[in-house]
Design a protein around this motif. Structure first.
Motif, PDB file in Angstrom:
ATOM      1  N   ILE A  95      57.194  36.012  32.204  1.00 53.49           N
ATOM      2  CA  ILE A  95      56.793  34.779  32.893  1.00 53.49           C
ATOM      3  C   ILE A  95      57.299  34.796  34.340  1.00 53.49           C
ATOM      4  O   ILE A  95      56.565  34.429  35.266  1.00 53.49           O
ATOM      5  CB  ILE A  95      57.294  33.539  32.130  1.00 53.49           C
ATOM      6  N   GLU A  96      58.519  35.247  34.550  1.00 53.45           N
ATOM      7  CA  GLU A  96      59.069  35.328  35.910  1.00 53.45           C
ATOM      8  C   GLU A  96      58.251  36.291  36.773  1.00 53.45           C
ATOM      9  O   GLU A  96      57.972  36.004  37.940  1.00 53.45           O
ATOM     10  CB  GLU A  96      60.541  35.732  35.890  1.00 53.45           C
ATOM     11  N   ARG A  97      57.880  37.452  36.191  1.00 56.48           N
ATOM     12  CA  ARG A  97      57.038  38.402  36.946  1.00 56.48           C
ATOM     13  C   ARG A  97      55.698  37.768  37.296  1.00 56.48           C
ATOM     14  O   ARG A  97      55.215  37.909  38.425  1.00 56.48           O
ATOM     15  CB  ARG A  97      56.818  39.684  36.139  1.00 56.48           C
ATOM     16  N   GLN A  98      55.126  37.030  36.360  1.00 62.23           N
ATOM     17  CA  GLN A  98      53.836  36.388  36.618  1.00 62.23           C
ATOM     18  C   GLN A  98      53.969  35.309  37.686  1.00 62.23           C
ATOM     19  O   GLN A  98      53.082  35.146  38.529  1.00 62.23           O
ATOM     20  CB  GLN A  98      53.260  35.796  35.317  1.00 62.23           C
ATOM     21  N   LYS A  99      55.069  34.583  37.677  1.00 63.44           N
ATOM     22  CA  LYS A  99      55.303  33.571  38.718  1.00 63.44           C
ATOM     23  C   LYS A  99      55.377  34.227  40.095  1.00 63.44           C
ATOM     24  O   LYS A  99      54.831  33.700  41.069  1.00 63.44           O
ATOM     25  CB  LYS A  99      56.597  32.801  38.444  1.00 63.44           C
ATOM     26  N   ASN A 100      56.049  35.374  40.176  1.00 65.29           N
ATOM     27  CA  ASN A 100      56.130  36.095  41.449  1.00 65.29           C
ATOM     28  C   ASN A 100      54.752  36.577  41.898  1.00 65.29           C
ATOM     29  O   ASN A 100      54.421  36.515  43.088  1.00 65.29           O
ATOM     30  CB  ASN A 100      57.108  37.272  41.344  1.00 65.29           C
ATOM     31  N   LEU A 103      52.922  33.564  43.285  1.00 64.96           N
ATOM     32  CA  LEU A 103      53.381  33.227  44.643  1.00 64.96           C
ATOM     33  C   LEU A 103      52.756  34.160  45.685  1.00 64.96           C
ATOM     34  O   LEU A 103      52.335  33.714  46.764  1.00 64.96           O
ATOM     35  CB  LEU A 103      54.904  33.291  44.727  1.00 64.96           C
ATOM     36  N   ALA A 104      52.675  35.448  45.361  1.00 64.67           N
ATOM     37  CA  ALA A 104      52.074  36.410  46.291  1.00 64.67           C
ATOM     38  C   ALA A 104      50.594  36.094  46.502  1.00 64.67           C
ATOM     39  O   ALA A 104      50.091  36.157  47.633  1.00 64.67           O
ATOM     40  CB  ALA A 104      52.251  37.830  45.769  1.00 64.67           C
ATOM     41  N   LEU A 105      49.894  35.748  45.436  1.00 63.73           N
ATOM     42  CA  LEU A 105      48.479  35.385  45.560  1.00 63.73           C
ATOM     43  C   LEU A 105      48.299  34.112  46.380  1.00 63.73           C
ATOM     44  O   LEU A 105      47.409  34.028  47.239  1.00 63.73           O
ATOM     45  CB  LEU A 105      47.851  35.204  44.175  1.00 63.73           C
ATOM     46  N   ILE A 109      46.170  33.693  49.806  1.00 67.69           N
ATOM     47  CA  ILE A 109      45.119  32.669  49.918  1.00 67.69           C
ATOM     48  C   ILE A 109      45.386  31.766  51.116  1.00 67.69           C
ATOM     49  O   ILE A 109      44.466  31.411  51.855  1.00 67.69           O
ATOM     50  CB  ILE A 109      45.016  31.860  48.608  1.00 67.69           C
ATOM     51  N   SER A 110      46.649  31.429  51.337  1.00 66.72           N
ATOM     52  CA  SER A 110      47.006  30.600  52.500  1.00 66.72           C
ATOM     53  C   SER A 110      46.638  31.297  53.802  1.00 66.72           C
ATOM     54  O   SER A 110      46.171  30.655  54.749  1.00 66.72           O
ATOM     55  CB  SER A 110      48.503  30.283  52.491  1.00 66.72           C
ATOM     56  N   LEU A 111      46.852  32.611  53.840  1.00 65.26           N
ATOM     57  CA  LEU A 111      46.462  33.371  55.040  1.00 65.26           C
ATOM     58  C   LEU A 111      44.946  33.296  55.261  1.00 65.26           C
ATOM     59  O   LEU A 111      44.498  33.127  56.393  1.00 65.26           O
ATOM     60  CB  LEU A 111      46.897  34.833  54.912  1.00 65.26           C
ATOM     61  N   TYR A 112      44.188  33.431  54.199  1.00 62.75           N
ATOM     62  CA  TYR A 112      42.725  33.347  54.332  1.00 62.75           C
ATOM     63  C   TYR A 112      42.318  31.969  54.827  1.00 62.75           C
ATOM     64  O   TYR A 112      41.456  31.833  55.686  1.00 62.75           O
ATOM     65  CB  TYR A 112      42.042  33.621  52.985  1.00 62.75           C
ATOM     66  N   LYS A 113      42.947  30.944  54.274  1.00 61.34           N
ATOM     67  CA  LYS A 113      42.597  29.570  54.683  1.00 61.34           C
ATOM     68  C   LYS A 113      42.936  29.338  56.143  1.00 61.34           C
ATOM     69  O   LYS A 113      42.270  28.556  56.823  1.00 61.34           O
ATOM     70  CB  LYS A 113      43.312  28.559  53.785  1.00 61.34           C
ATOM     71  N   ALA A 114      43.962  29.981  56.630  1.00 62.27           N
ATOM     72  CA  ALA A 114      44.375  29.810  58.028  1.00 62.27           C
ATOM     73  C   ALA A 114      43.658  30.821  58.926  1.00 62.27           C
ATOM     74  O   ALA A 114      43.917  30.873  60.127  1.00 62.27           O
ATOM     75  CB  ALA A 114      45.874  29.974  58.158  1.00 62.27           C
TER      76      ALA A 114
END
Length: 118
Positions: A95-100, A103-105, A109-114
């Motif tokens: 679960i911790e690996r999936q959370k990381n 966060l990377a995704l 996505i934030s970069l694409y939006k900006a």
């Protein structure tokens, strides 16, 4: 309850239920006077637990080990607890690996939006 009703209730095919019997995950299934399987509410609880273990990534060999320990009775409670605790630890790490990864995704996505794609 018969195979068809039980299969529908647990969301597994009759083939899968027979396979679970073959590999030792479903033991002591009652039979009716015609020799057909007759599942009980205890079978329902057990299959749902097996499905949960499977859904959380426990390997089939470990589920089989747990089932064997369960069949041996109350003297194996500590062994079963330890097996489940190891699985819990592995699940928490997953679960911790999936959370990381999430966060990377989200960062990408934030970069694409900006419009600042790299």
């Amino acid at each position: 309850m018969n195979m068809k009703a039980f299969s529908t209730l647990v969301g597994l095919s009759a083939y899968t239920l027979r396979y679970y019997e073959k590999v030792g995950l479903l033991n002591n299934i009652q039979r009716n006077s015609s020799g057909h399987r007759a599942y009980t509410s205890k079978d329902l609880e057990w299959v749902n637990f097996v499905k949960r273990l499977k859904d959380t990534g426990m390997p089939l060999a470990e589920i089989q080990q747990y089932a064997l320990l369960r069949e041996l009775g109350s003297s194996t409670v500590l062994d079963r607890q330890q097996l489940l605790e190891r699985h819990k630890d592995q699940l928490q790490a997953h679960i911790e690996r999936q959370k990381n990864h999430l966060l990377a995704l989200e960062s990408k996505i934030s970069l694409y939006k900006a419009n600042k794609v790299s």
